[in-house]
Design an enzyme around this catalytic site. Structure first.
Site, PDB file in Angstrom:
ATOM      1  N   HIS A 185      -3.345   7.006   3.311  1.00 27.34           N
ATOM      2  CA  HIS A 185      -3.832   5.784   2.674  1.00 27.34           C
ATOM      3  C   HIS A 185      -5.255   5.522   3.170  1.00 27.34           C
ATOM      4  O   HIS A 185      -5.525   5.607   4.369  1.00 27.34           O
ATOM      5  CB  HIS A 185      -2.913   4.617   3.036  1.00 27.34           C
ATOM      6  N   CYS A 201       0.807  -1.226   0.000  1.00 29.88           N
ATOM      7  CA  CYS A 201       0.000   0.000   0.000  1.00 29.88           C
ATOM      8  C   CYS A 201       0.840   1.277   0.000  1.00 29.88           C
ATOM      9  O   CYS A 201       0.327   2.361  -0.305  1.00 29.88           O
ATOM     10  CB  CYS A 201      -0.940   0.010   1.202  1.00 29.88           C
ATOM     11  N   ASN A 234     -10.702   0.838  -0.263  1.00 26.63           N
ATOM     12  CA  ASN A 234      -9.248   0.740  -0.187  1.00 26.63           C
ATOM     13  C   ASN A 234      -8.712   0.318  -1.554  1.00 26.63           C
ATOM     14  O   ASN A 234      -8.955  -0.803  -2.004  1.00 26.63           O
ATOM     15  CB  ASN A 234      -8.873  -0.282   0.886  1.00 26.63           C
TER      16      ASN A 234
END
Length: 318
Positions: A245, A102, A275
């Site tokens: 994030h 990520c 996400n």
């Protein structure tokens, strides 16, 4: 973004849950999901838009970094297909991938900036494209599967002009004690498809231990943010905008509470996009830019967590 939008209510009906069940568990209301698009077409589209906004021709780019948590295939890298899609001729640029799950976008930004500062590159393109809707644990962990969405974003990097603009600090710290808390085990050398296809298939689906991730983040993340701010020479109140994030709406709330950052200064698009793995940070950055939340002189803090487990952040003065 892929054209198709999938609401959590639709997933509830499909899986036999009561209306509102998955949104209550995950906090995600909607997400984009690929149907006709593939990872390369998303990456090329995002890269072309970035080049257009930067008023730079694809042929002027001499470095292309793929920053995807999940690649198009195991071998070769994803980036060469993107430079081919952009029409950059053979030998016209270097192209390779950087994978920090990520945090891949931030890691690639730091690498590209270092190469530009060292005179090894002049204009770099960094892209993150993710089809996060694949390999999700809908049977065993539907609340986890409901967190994810697809998308892509890209950025163009050049040398900073004279003045205060530029990267003020970049930091990453890794806590491998929680390595197994977030993973897709198959696809590399860990499981041999020829010898044990059943084990390969069983580990080809995403798994996440939310409690373990929460434990590590709760214990270490505030100190990490303090280190990053100190490296930048900033106080928390100096930060104009936080681009995190988009792990989940609940994770963002926890981050806000832990760091003490003002909620109105945090870009939060998790409920409507989900996400998007490595594409989350650059997508949130682009949305903030288009909404007019970033201007010359803005002190910008990009923050995130990743599988592994790592924390990453970058302080930029625009």
């Amino acid at each position: 973004m892929p054209a198709k939008v999938v609401l959590s209510e639709e997933l509830d009906r499909r899986l036999g849950f009561a209306p509102g069940h998955l949104e209550k568990l995950s906090g995600v209301r909607r997400r984009h999901v690929c149907t006709d698009e593939d990872q390369i077409s998303l990456a090329v589209a995002a890269s072309r838009r970035a080049l257009e906004r930067a008023a730079i021709e694809a042929g002027d780019v001499d470095l292309v970094l793929g920053a995807c948590g999940i690649p198009y295939q195991t071998l070769p890298a994803t980036a060469p297909l993107v430079i081919r899609g952009l029409g950059i001729p053979d030998g016209g640029a270097a192209a390779f991938d950087v994978n920090a799950t990520c945090l891949s976008f931030l890691t690639a930004l730091e690498l590209a900036a270092g190469r530009i500062a060292a005179g090894q590159s002049r204009i770099a393109l960094v892209f993150s494209a993710e089809i996060a809707s694949r390999a999700l644990p809908w049977r065993d962990q539907p609340d986890v599967a409901a967190l994810f969405g697809d998308g892509a974003a890209a950025a163009v990097l050049t040398a900073a002009p004279e003045g205060n603009a530029g990267i003020r600090a970049s930091l990453m710290r890794t806590y491998p004690s929680a390595y197994e808390a977030c993973e897709i085990g198959a696809g590399g050398t860990r499981f041999d498809f020829q010898k044990d296809p059943a084990a390969f298939a069983a580990h080809a689906v995403f798994h996440m231990d939310g409690r373990e991730l929460f434990r590590v983040t709760h214990r270490h993340f505030p100190g990490f943010v303090a280190q990053l701010l100190d490296a930048a020479g900033w106080l928390a109140e100096d930060v104009d905008l936080v681009v995190p994030h988009q792990a989940s709406p609940l994770a963002l709330e926890h981050m806000i509470e832990q760091t003490g950052m003002a909620r109105e200064r945090v870009v939060n698009v998790a409920a409507k996009l989900g996400n998007q793995i490595a594409a989350s940070i650059p997508t949130a950055l682009d949305i903030a830019w288009r909404e007019g939340r970033i201007a010359r002189g803005t002190k910008l803090l990009m923050l995130g967590t990743s599988a592994g487990v790592s924390f990453g952040g970058m302080a930029i003065e625009v």
